[in-house]
Write a protein that holds these residues in place. Structure first.
Motif, mmCIF file in Angstrom:
data_model
loop_
_atom_site.group_PDB
_atom_site.id
_atom_site.type_symbol
_atom_site.label_atom_id
_atom_site.label_comp_id
_atom_site.label_asym_id
_atom_site.label_seq_id
_atom_site.Cartn_x
_atom_site.Cartn_y
_atom_site.Cartn_z
ATOM 1 N N ARG A 134 0.836 -1.206 0.000
ATOM 2 C CA ARG A 134 0.000 0.000 0.000
ATOM 3 C C ARG A 134 0.866 1.249 0.000
ATOM 4 N NH1 ARG A 134 -5.468 -0.752 1.542
ATOM 5 N NH2 ARG A 134 -5.895 -2.893 2.127
ATOM 6 N N HIS A 135 0.286 2.314 -0.573
ATOM 7 C CA HIS A 135 0.906 3.632 -0.514
ATOM 8 C C HIS A 135 0.686 4.215 0.885
ATOM 9 C CE1 HIS A 135 1.818 3.953 -4.777
ATOM 10 N NE2 HIS A 135 0.583 3.551 -5.067
ATOM 11 N N ARG A 136 1.318 5.336 1.179
ATOM 12 C CA ARG A 136 1.149 5.965 2.490
ATOM 13 C C ARG A 136 -0.283 6.415 2.753
ATOM 14 N NH1 ARG A 136 6.580 9.658 3.102
ATOM 15 N NH2 ARG A 136 8.023 7.909 2.977
ATOM 16 N N ASP A 137 -1.011 6.762 1.674
ATOM 17 C CA ASP A 137 -2.399 7.202 1.857
ATOM 18 C C ASP A 137 -3.377 6.033 1.989
ATOM 19 O OD1 ASP A 137 -2.414 6.254 -0.729
ATOM 20 O OD2 ASP A 137 -3.285 8.059 -1.602
ATOM 21 N N GLY A 138 -2.893 4.790 1.893
ATOM 22 C CA GLY A 138 -3.750 3.620 2.076
ATOM 23 C C GLY A 138 -4.206 2.971 0.782
#
Length: 60
Positions: free
Chosen positions: A27-31
């Motif tokens: 996942r990316h940092r933003d979810g």
């Protein structure tokens, strides 16, 4: 009632679905999920195949 079909042949490898987005599981940092876009190598992402070239006999 007959369906109208295209005269172009659908790719036999991808059945016309030439591109797919595949999740890698991370996942990316933003979810949101990390995805990779993959295209069919046979039809080069068009979903259709060109007709096979015909062999021609030459000579005797």
């Amino acid at each position: 009632m007959p369906q109208h079909t295209s005269h172009r042949r659908i790719c036999r490898d991808c059945d016309g679905f030439a591109a797919a987005a595949i999740s890698t599981g991370t996942r990316h940092r933003d979810g949101s999920r990390v995805t990779i876009r993959v295209t069919c190598q046979t039809c080069k992402g068009t979903g259709h195949q060109l007709p096979a070239a015909q062999l021609a006999r030459a000579g005797r």
